[in-house]
Design a protein around this motif. Sequence first.
Motif, PDB file in Angstrom:
ATOM      1  N   VAL A  29       0.849  -1.188   0.000  1.00 35.78           N
ATOM      2  CA  VAL A  29       0.000   0.000   0.000  1.00 35.78           C
ATOM      3  C   VAL A  29       0.890   1.243   0.000  1.00 35.78           C
ATOM      4  O   VAL A  29       1.738   1.394   0.884  1.00 35.78           O
ATOM      5  N   PHE A  30       0.681   2.115  -0.979  1.00 29.57           N
ATOM      6  CA  PHE A  30       1.392   3.386  -1.067  1.00 29.57           C
ATOM      7  C   PHE A  30       0.391   4.493  -0.784  1.00 29.57           C
ATOM      8  O   PHE A  30      -0.600   4.623  -1.504  1.00 29.57           O
ATOM      9  N   ILE A  31       0.651   5.277   0.248  1.00 29.51           N
ATOM     10  CA  ILE A  31      -0.255   6.359   0.620  1.00 29.51           C
ATOM     11  C   ILE A  31       0.371   7.676   0.201  1.00 29.51           C
ATOM     12  O   ILE A  31       1.509   7.989   0.579  1.00 29.51           O
ATOM     13  N   ALA A  32      -0.379   8.438  -0.583  1.00 30.22           N
ATOM     14  CA  ALA A  32       0.088   9.738  -1.030  1.00 30.22           C
ATOM     15  C   ALA A  32       0.451  10.605   0.157  1.00 30.22           C
ATOM     16  O   ALA A  32      -0.081  10.433   1.255  1.00 30.22           O
ATOM     17  N   GLY A  33       1.349  11.537  -0.062  1.00 26.33           N
ATOM     18  CA  GLY A  33       1.721  12.467   0.992  1.00 26.33           C
ATOM     19  C   GLY A  33       0.490  13.127   1.580  1.00 26.33           C
ATOM     20  O   GLY A  33      -0.314  13.713   0.864  1.00 26.33           O
ATOM     21  N   ASN A  59      -4.557  11.302   9.197  1.00 28.63           N
ATOM     22  CA  ASN A  59      -5.003  11.050   7.827  1.00 28.63           C
ATOM     23  C   ASN A  59      -4.423   9.738   7.298  1.00 28.63           C
ATOM     24  O   ASN A  59      -5.113   8.977   6.613  1.00 28.63           O
ATOM     25  N   ILE A  60      -3.169   9.459   7.629  1.00 28.19           N
ATOM     26  CA  ILE A  60      -2.575   8.182   7.227  1.00 28.19           C
ATOM     27  C   ILE A  60      -3.328   7.044   7.908  1.00 28.19           C
ATOM     28  O   ILE A  60      -3.641   6.030   7.277  1.00 28.19           O
ATOM     29  N   GLY A  61      -3.655   7.213   9.178  1.00 25.24           N
ATOM     30  CA  GLY A  61      -4.440   6.196   9.889  1.00 25.24           C
ATOM     31  C   GLY A  61      -5.777   5.954   9.225  1.00 25.24           C
ATOM     32  O   GLY A  61      -6.225   4.805   9.093  1.00 25.24           O
ATOM     33  N   THR A  62      -6.431   7.023   8.767  1.00 24.94           N
ATOM     34  CA  THR A  62      -7.712   6.896   8.059  1.00 24.94           C
ATOM     35  C   THR A  62      -7.538   6.137   6.755  1.00 24.94           C
ATOM     36  O   THR A  62      -8.333   5.244   6.439  1.00 24.94           O
ATOM     37  N   ALA A  63      -6.501   6.478   5.997  1.00 28.77           N
ATOM     38  CA  ALA A  63      -6.247   5.800   4.726  1.00 28.77           C
ATOM     39  C   ALA A  63      -5.973   4.312   4.943  1.00 28.77           C
ATOM     40  O   ALA A  63      -6.487   3.459   4.210  1.00 28.77           O
ATOM     41  N   LEU A  64      -5.172   4.002   5.964  1.00 30.83           N
ATOM     42  CA  LEU A  64      -4.865   2.604   6.253  1.00 30.83           C
ATOM     43  C   LEU A  64      -6.108   1.826   6.674  1.00 30.83           C
ATOM     44  O   LEU A  64      -6.313   0.687   6.234  1.00 30.83           O
ATOM     45  N   ALA A  65      -6.928   2.425   7.514  1.00 34.30           N
ATOM     46  CA  ALA A  65      -8.156   1.748   7.959  1.00 34.30           C
ATOM     47  C   ALA A  65      -9.059   1.429   6.765  1.00 34.30           C
ATOM     48  O   ALA A  65      -9.694   0.371   6.734  1.00 34.30           O
ATOM     49  N   GLU A  66      -9.101   2.314   5.801  1.00 33.55           N
ATOM     50  CA  GLU A  66      -9.949   2.107   4.612  1.00 33.55           C
ATOM     51  C   GLU A  66      -9.549   0.860   3.829  1.00 33.55           C
ATOM     52  O   GLU A  66     -10.387   0.211   3.216  1.00 33.55           O
ATOM     53  N   VAL A  67      -8.253   0.511   3.860  1.00 30.85           N
ATOM     54  CA  VAL A  67      -7.782  -0.654   3.105  1.00 30.85           C
ATOM     55  C   VAL A  67      -7.496  -1.854   4.006  1.00 30.85           C
ATOM     56  O   VAL A  67      -6.815  -2.795   3.618  1.00 30.85           O
ATOM     57  N   GLY A  68      -8.014  -1.789   5.250  1.00 26.03           N
ATOM     58  CA  GLY A  68      -7.884  -2.930   6.149  1.00 26.03           C
ATOM     59  C   GLY A  68      -6.591  -2.981   6.928  1.00 26.03           C
ATOM     60  O   GLY A  68      -6.201  -4.045   7.410  1.00 26.03           O
ATOM     61  N   GLY A  69      -5.918  -1.850   7.070  1.00 26.02           N
ATOM     62  CA  GLY A  69      -4.649  -1.826   7.777  1.00 26.02           C
ATOM     63  C   GLY A  69      -4.650  -0.861   8.944  1.00 26.02           C
ATOM     64  O   GLY A  69      -5.677  -0.265   9.280  1.00 26.02           O
ATOM     65  N   SER A  70      -3.474  -0.712   9.541  1.00 23.91           N
ATOM     66  CA  SER A  70      -3.270   0.239  10.627  1.00 23.91           C
ATOM     67  C   SER A  70      -1.812   0.687  10.585  1.00 23.91           C
ATOM     68  O   SER A  70      -1.025   0.207   9.758  1.00 23.91           O
TER      69      SER A  70
END
Length: 135
Positions: A29-33, A59-70
């Motif tokens: 998973v690559f999360i944009a800046g 915001n990174i935590g939110t993005a990770l949660a959306e794809v099943g991560g933390s």
Amino acid sequence: MAVTLVNPSGLPEIDAYRQVSIATGSKLVFIAGQVAWDADGVTVGEGDLAAQVERCYLNIGTALAEVGGSFDDVAKLTVHVVDWTSDKMPLLLEGITRAAARLGVTPVPPATLLGVAALDVPDHLVEVEATAIID
């Protein structure tokens, strides 16, 4: 958990991050800046580095949660800070600490800190990007 964090002997032990991450999961998973925007695109913490760092991590935590991560799945962070000087470190760490408390994690994957001249808009003081791996 797909990421194991390590401080190898022979390298300095840094409280804010670990020197190495070992990733063994199957989904990269690559999360944009992430900058200090809320869900409506409004800048949070204008002029407040700690508040903006906190928001970036949330915001990174939110993005990770959306794809099943933390944050436990983050293998690498890159932090860009406008006009970086070492006297800003306490504010950076304060923002990370506040976000960690709200997320219930210890976000210490390997990290690179870069000083930059500017970001996307003048109100943004920091941008954080993440790479994660999820089982």
